[in-house]
Scaffold this motif. Sequence first.
Motif, short mmCIF file in Angstrom:
data_model
loop_
_atom_site.label_atom_id
_atom_site.label_comp_id
_atom_site.label_asym_id
_atom_site.label_seq_id
_atom_site.Cartn_x
_atom_site.Cartn_y
_atom_site.Cartn_z
N UNK A 155 0.86 -1.18 0.00
CA UNK A 155 0.00 0.00 0.00
C UNK A 155 0.89 1.23 0.00
N UNK A 156 0.84 2.01 -1.07
CA UNK A 156 1.77 3.12 -1.27
C UNK A 156 0.99 4.40 -1.57
N UNK A 157 1.30 5.45 -0.86
CA UNK A 157 0.74 6.78 -1.12
C UNK A 157 1.82 7.66 -1.72
N UNK A 158 1.53 8.28 -2.85
CA UNK A 158 2.43 9.24 -3.50
C UNK A 158 1.76 10.62 -3.42
N UNK A 159 2.40 11.56 -2.76
CA UNK A 159 1.78 12.88 -2.57
C UNK A 159 2.82 13.97 -2.43
N UNK A 160 2.41 15.19 -2.81
CA UNK A 160 3.26 16.36 -2.60
C UNK A 160 2.80 17.17 -1.40
N UNK A 161 1.87 16.62 -0.63
CA UNK A 161 1.29 17.34 0.50
C UNK A 161 1.66 16.67 1.82
N UNK A 183 5.39 -1.04 1.70
CA UNK A 183 4.36 -0.02 1.89
C UNK A 183 4.97 1.27 2.43
N UNK A 184 4.25 2.39 2.23
CA UNK A 184 4.70 3.65 2.79
C UNK A 184 4.25 4.84 1.98
N UNK A 185 4.68 6.03 2.43
CA UNK A 185 4.40 7.29 1.75
C UNK A 185 5.63 7.70 0.95
N UNK A 186 5.40 8.13 -0.28
CA UNK A 186 6.46 8.74 -1.09
C UNK A 186 6.14 10.23 -1.21
N UNK A 187 6.94 11.07 -0.58
CA UNK A 187 6.75 12.52 -0.66
C UNK A 187 7.48 13.04 -1.88
N UNK A 188 6.74 13.67 -2.78
CA UNK A 188 7.32 14.18 -4.03
C UNK A 188 7.27 15.70 -4.05
N UNK A 189 8.05 16.30 -4.94
CA UNK A 189 8.15 17.75 -5.03
C UNK A 189 6.85 18.38 -5.51
N UNK A 190 6.25 17.76 -6.52
CA UNK A 190 5.06 18.32 -7.14
C UNK A 190 4.35 17.22 -7.92
N UNK A 191 3.27 17.59 -8.59
CA UNK A 191 2.49 16.60 -9.33
C UNK A 191 3.32 15.95 -10.44
N UNK A 192 4.19 16.72 -11.08
CA UNK A 192 5.01 16.16 -12.15
C UNK A 192 5.87 15.01 -11.64
#
Length: 459
Positions: free
Chosen positions: A295-301, A334-343
């Motif tokens: 279970x993976x969340x990808x978000x910039x928030x 599993x985990x959260x991936x914090x990204x810079x932005x939507x791109x």
Amino acid sequence: MSLTPDSPVTTIPAALDFRTVDVRGRRLSLAGLRAAVPRAQSGTVADAEDKVLEIISAVRTRGFGALRELALNFDGVEQTHPRVPAEALRAALAELDPAVRAALEESIRRARRFADAQRPANVDVELGDGAVVSQNWVPVARVGLYVPGGLAVYPSSVIMNVVPALAAGVESIALASPPQKDFGGLPHPTILAAACLLGIDEVYAIGGAQAIAAFAYGIPAADSDTLPGIDPVDVVTGPGNIFVATAKRLVKGVVGIDSEAGTTEIAILADSTANPALVAADLISQAEHDPKAASVLVTDSEALAAGVRAELARQAAATKHSARVREALSGPQSGVVLVEDLEQGIAACNAYAAEHLEIMTADAAGVAGRIRSAGAIFVGDYSPVSLGDYCAGSNHVLPTSGTAAFSSGLNVTTFLRAIQVVNYTRSALEQVSGHIVSLAGAEDLPAHGEAVTARFAGS
């Protein structure tokens, strides 16, 4: 996003052991993103392969004797023959909960409409006067469909396997599902009922890698006429655990397979507009399948990530399979991936190539249109993966472990072959004969050209 040499990725310890991988400020290549996103530990596949090779060898050399031993060792079931009696199929359907039957019938109806629309048309192309090339889609003769058992019951997987095979026109369909000690050594009765509902009468109580091996290589008939063999199939399909996925990989080439549909995974691409309670609910919905589920969340928030983390703790504690869910959420997969932005989020999702990818962003449909690698994409708040699991009309047998980058989910074309037909007249062949002779000479294969010119000798 421009690419520079990969930089180290920061890992932040997290509550509930749902870790955070921070790739913000890092200009990662495709390979770097693939390495950064949470994945199951790599040693698992190698370990599984050794065990699966032993199982395949045993089934090939000892047939039903090996199946009996494996059923006893893995399932605690003593078998004489794995074929499910016809009366057991009929009884399972007769005793099925009416509400479950109605749900299965609606799922079948929707799946059939989508599958029927998928069948490609035959084409005829006239390349010149008397020069016709055609492509005809022809179903394979026989398929073996696998429906997992274990921690859950999957009558929905019966539908997902059988409906596209029927839509393709396959005439011989066999189905296997693990024997259950609690049900007299037969597969779960709801699975049997679903098979009966779809008109499938060749059903076997065989689980795991041994089912894949039995379908791929077949098993000769026993000495007694009452114990028929299992004919080999042309295509094997269906989801399963790492052992089933590994077995499918190892028999690929002997038979066709749909994809390596192993332990389930979900990725959710979300921004600050997403509802953290819904995101958490969907992550948990897949985590309850298996302790190894991803279970993976990808978000910039960061705010959303914090909200989802709080919801995961709350909802995981309240759900029925809490221990299983917590183990899956705490695993390296599993985990959260914090990204810079939507791109960067889109790039991370394309690198991950999730089995299931939910889009919970502003303009979710537009973002979904930019995804190039996923088994299935679920757009917006009202298209959860659970919908696709049961009643969307789509198929839930999907590629896992990044294989969605090059393979597709189960569909009608899985059971079809494209056969090309060449039909030229004498004059049409004569028109291109010079080109054939020239190309044959260029490849130093003069007999190819002579096979053409022989048709016009003495004319």
